[in-house]
Design a protein around this motif. Structure first.
Motif, PDB file in Angstrom:
ATOM      1  N   THR A  59       0.841  -1.188   0.000  1.00 37.14           N
ATOM      2  CA  THR A  59       0.000   0.000   0.000  1.00 37.14           C
ATOM      3  C   THR A  59       0.881   1.244   0.000  1.00 37.14           C
ATOM      4  O   THR A  59       2.082   1.175   0.268  1.00 37.14           O
ATOM      5  CB  THR A  59      -0.922   0.030   1.237  1.00 37.14           C
ATOM      6  N   VAL A  60       0.278   2.385  -0.269  1.00 33.92           N
ATOM      7  CA  VAL A  60       1.023   3.647  -0.359  1.00 33.92           C
ATOM      8  C   VAL A  60       1.670   3.985   0.978  1.00 33.92           C
ATOM      9  O   VAL A  60       2.852   4.365   1.049  1.00 33.92           O
ATOM     10  CB  VAL A  60       0.084   4.789  -0.817  1.00 33.92           C
ATOM     11  N   GLY A  61       0.910   3.837   2.063  1.00 28.42           N
ATOM     12  CA  GLY A  61       1.447   4.148   3.390  1.00 28.42           C
ATOM     13  C   GLY A  61       2.565   3.202   3.790  1.00 28.42           C
ATOM     14  O   GLY A  61       3.567   3.610   4.387  1.00 28.42           O
ATOM     15  N   ALA A  62       2.412   1.913   3.457  1.00 29.96           N
ATOM     16  CA  ALA A  62       3.437   0.928   3.794  1.00 29.96           C
ATOM     17  C   ALA A  62       4.706   1.181   2.986  1.00 29.96           C
ATOM     18  O   ALA A  62       5.816   1.019   3.488  1.00 29.96           O
ATOM     19  CB  ALA A  62       2.909  -0.480   3.538  1.00 29.96           C
ATOM     20  N   LYS A  63       4.541   1.600   1.744  1.00 31.49           N
ATOM     21  CA  LYS A  63       5.695   1.908   0.885  1.00 31.49           C
ATOM     22  C   LYS A  63       6.520   3.056   1.479  1.00 31.49           C
ATOM     23  O   LYS A  63       7.747   2.997   1.527  1.00 31.49           O
ATOM     24  CB  LYS A  63       5.209   2.271  -0.515  1.00 31.49           C
ATOM     25  N   ALA A  64       5.825   4.066   1.955  1.00 28.81           N
ATOM     26  CA  ALA A  64       6.513   5.213   2.567  1.00 28.81           C
ATOM     27  C   ALA A  64       7.254   4.785   3.830  1.00 28.81           C
ATOM     28  O   ALA A  64       8.386   5.227   4.077  1.00 28.81           O
ATOM     29  CB  ALA A  64       5.502   6.308   2.888  1.00 28.81           C
ATOM     30  N   SER A  65       6.664   3.887   4.621  1.00 34.22           N
ATOM     31  CA  SER A  65       7.291   3.425   5.855  1.00 34.22           C
ATOM     32  C   SER A  65       8.520   2.567   5.577  1.00 34.22           C
ATOM     33  O   SER A  65       9.513   2.645   6.292  1.00 34.22           O
ATOM     34  CB  SER A  65       6.297   2.632   6.698  1.00 34.22           C
ATOM     35  N   VAL A  66       8.452   1.716   4.538  1.00 35.28           N
ATOM     36  CA  VAL A  66       9.584   0.864   4.175  1.00 35.28           C
ATOM     37  C   VAL A  66      10.753   1.719   3.715  1.00 35.28           C
ATOM     38  O   VAL A  66      11.909   1.495   4.107  1.00 35.28           O
ATOM     39  CB  VAL A  66       9.175  -0.155   3.076  1.00 35.28           C
ATOM     40  N   GLU A  67      10.457   2.712   2.892  1.00 31.89           N
ATOM     41  CA  GLU A  67      11.517   3.592   2.390  1.00 31.89           C
ATOM     42  C   GLU A  67      12.085   4.477   3.498  1.00 31.89           C
ATOM     43  O   GLU A  67      13.272   4.807   3.505  1.00 31.89           O
ATOM     44  CB  GLU A  67      10.994   4.437   1.227  1.00 31.89           C
ATOM     45  N   ALA A  68      11.263   4.848   4.475  1.00 33.63           N
ATOM     46  CA  ALA A  68      11.728   5.653   5.611  1.00 33.63           C
ATOM     47  C   ALA A  68      12.661   4.839   6.503  1.00 33.63           C
ATOM     48  O   ALA A  68      13.585   5.399   7.122  1.00 33.63           O
ATOM     49  CB  ALA A  68      10.546   6.171   6.405  1.00 33.63           C
ATOM     50  N   ALA A  69      12.446   3.517   6.544  1.00 40.67           N
ATOM     51  CA  ALA A  69      13.301   2.648   7.366  1.00 40.67           C
ATOM     52  C   ALA A  69      14.581   2.274   6.644  1.00 40.67           C
ATOM     53  O   ALA A  69      15.410   1.544   7.179  1.00 40.67           O
ATOM     54  CB  ALA A  69      12.517   1.383   7.751  1.00 40.67           C
ATOM     55  N   GLY A  70      14.745   2.730   5.407  1.00 39.88           N
ATOM     56  CA  GLY A  70      15.953   2.458   4.631  1.00 39.88           C
ATOM     57  C   GLY A  70      15.828   1.274   3.701  1.00 39.88           C
ATOM     58  O   GLY A  70      16.798   0.867   3.070  1.00 39.88           O
ATOM     59  N   GLY A  71      14.638   0.735   3.563  1.00 42.51           N
ATOM     60  CA  GLY A  71      14.420  -0.395   2.669  1.00 42.51           C
ATOM     61  C   GLY A  71      14.019   0.065   1.274  1.00 42.51           C
ATOM     62  O   GLY A  71      13.925   1.259   1.010  1.00 42.51           O
ATOM     63  N   LYS A  72      13.817  -0.927   0.400  1.00 40.48           N
ATOM     64  CA  LYS A  72      13.383  -0.563  -0.954  1.00 40.48           C
ATOM     65  C   LYS A  72      12.387  -1.594  -1.482  1.00 40.48           C
ATOM     66  O   LYS A  72      12.300  -2.720  -0.991  1.00 40.48           O
ATOM     67  CB  LYS A  72      14.582  -0.429  -1.906  1.00 40.48           C
ATOM     68  N   ILE A  73      11.659  -1.197  -2.523  1.00 41.56           N
ATOM     69  CA  ILE A  73      10.658  -2.058  -3.127  1.00 41.56           C
ATOM     70  C   ILE A  73      11.043  -2.261  -4.593  1.00 41.56           C
ATOM     71  O   ILE A  73      11.188  -1.289  -5.332  1.00 41.56           O
ATOM     72  CB  ILE A  73       9.261  -1.431  -3.004  1.00 41.56           C
TER      73      ILE A  73
END
Length: 145
Positions: free
Chosen positions: A129-143
């Motif tokens: 989801t959009v919110g989860a994507k932002a959280s993953v990228e904020a934690a330093g991860g990528k999709i």
């Protein structure tokens, strides 16, 4: 335009059947109602679904709901559950091995619920989801795309 000149358009009003006008018109004698019986009588009608006193079909069948079979094949994963994974790349196999989703799962979607404290890479087979994507990228991860 005058009220006495207004008329309905051609073909909008269908002519009613003129019954009981002799044998030449196929609607004479019994007037298209057949011979005897409830439907031949005046006022002879029954409600929709009436089966002559027999228990109607809608009452004979059991009351059951609807369960989508696709629902069994799809699962939602919260962001907080990804913290318990020991792998860096999150894919369907790793989620099944970690017992986060059932074995027969085919589609997974990560939703924003909880918080992610480590950087993970999410494979392209998993939707986010959009919110989860932002959280993953904020934690330093990528999709992966």
């Amino acid at each position: 335009m005058y009220l006495n000149t207004i008329s309905s358009s051609e073909g909008s009003r269908k002519k009613s059947k003129r019954v009981g006008r002799g044998i030449g018109c196929t609607l004479g004698k019994t007037c298209g109602r057949g011979h005897k019986g409830q439907k031949a009588r005046s006022g002879g009608f029954h409600k929709v679904g009436f089966e002559g006193g027999q228990m109607p079909l809608q009452r004979r069948l059991p009351k059951i709901g609807f369960v989508s079979h696709l629902k069994m094949l799809s699962a939602e994963v919260r962001l907080g559950e990804l913290n318990s994974l020991s792998v860096d790349v999150v894919d369907l196999k790793s989620l099944i091995d970690a017992n986060i989703v059932p074995i027969f799962t085919k589609k997974v979607k990560i939703i924003k619920s909880g918080s992610l404290s480590k950087a993970v890479t999410i494979s392209k087979e998993i939707k986010v989801t959009v919110g989860a994507k932002a959280s993953v990228e904020a934690a330093g991860g990528k999709i992966e795309a």
